[in-house]
Design an enzyme around this catalytic site. Sequence first.
Site, mmCIF file in Angstrom:
data_model
loop_
_atom_site.group_PDB
_atom_site.id
_atom_site.type_symbol
_atom_site.label_atom_id
_atom_site.label_comp_id
_atom_site.label_asym_id
_atom_site.label_seq_id
_atom_site.Cartn_x
_atom_site.Cartn_y
_atom_site.Cartn_z
ATOM 1 N N TYR A 1 58.140 37.011 19.068
ATOM 2 C CA TYR A 1 58.847 36.743 17.817
ATOM 3 C C TYR A 1 59.475 38.057 17.366
ATOM 4 C CZ TYR A 1 59.250 35.105 12.878
ATOM 5 O OH TYR A 1 59.690 34.755 11.626
ATOM 6 N N LYS B 1 61.564 33.930 20.037
ATOM 7 C CA LYS B 1 62.231 33.474 18.821
ATOM 8 C C LYS B 1 62.909 34.700 18.238
ATOM 9 C CE LYS B 1 61.988 32.167 14.049
ATOM 10 N NZ LYS B 1 61.236 32.185 12.795
ATOM 11 N N VAL C 1 64.732 27.718 15.674
ATOM 12 C CA VAL C 1 63.498 27.678 14.885
ATOM 13 C C VAL C 1 63.917 27.927 13.433
ATOM 14 C CG1 VAL C 1 61.162 28.584 14.639
ATOM 15 C CG2 VAL C 1 62.281 28.632 16.878
#
Length: 309
Positions: free
Chosen positions: A139, A167, A211
């Site tokens: 992330y 992400k 996302v």
Amino acid sequence: MSQRTPAYTGVVPPIVTPMDANGEIDTASLERLVDFLVDAGVTGIFALGSSGESAYLTEAQRDTVLDVIVGAVSGRVPVLAGCIETTTHRALDRARSAAARGADALVATAPFYTRTHPSEIDRHFREIAARTELPLLAYDVPVSVHSKLDADQLLALAADGVIAGVKDSSGDDPGFRDLVIGARELPEFSVLTGHEAVVDAMMLMGADGVVPGLGNVDPAGYVRLLQACEKGDWAAAREEQERLIRLFRIVRAVEPGTAGGSTAGVGAFKCALALLGVIDDATPALPMRPFTEVETGRVRAVLEEVGLL
């Protein structure tokens, strides 16, 4: 170039964590929210991320959230569990708890608070992957952890089988394109954008999915957007994206100078979900504050404008 078969694609909302007025987890609202998202056609749920207020929750609350989400999802879509912690051993504790509770994959940031070198960030991800069995996604959120994950580093980790995806919430569009280009030779590696206001552009660039925090409020809108992108109907995608940009104005509803960015974002998502009747209460975790009546009215006006109310 290999044909791409990434494991994580489509719309994977970072689910918010409903709370009651006392700051306890509202499990009934959380179950309804899971159904709201899955019924809209999302392809996964990211639990205990930034929008899920993971940094604000106690360990017991995190465990409760994950238990409720995994139970409510009941295998319909993958559950990605945030293991967002300051150091490697703390992240490993969360990873083990997530695995025990039935999560399908893990999501970790770079270490934070501590001052780290890129070699230590590399070791952080390699140690988590080596000591757990679930797939691990990185992330990239430098606004929160104050370290940028370099595209070359991420691609090297992917090539070594350490991470299954990323992400990207960095706002670094050239860096994201580097990831997309590199992923062409990594067929199972998922490149997901967290840049929810330019998803059509990111999908045209070659992203595998999104996302979106705003996907809590309008998951069906993001599903339509992704479907248009997959069909190559870029005019329809642009139209849906621009409607979602208008919806994103809810994050500007908070009175300037009275709250931080997390209250503006997460608070707006919760306020909208309460107005939509999905959750019972819009209370965020302390030290954030609920929206005022005036701010709630601004959110309501935006919801009405875009056709959600």
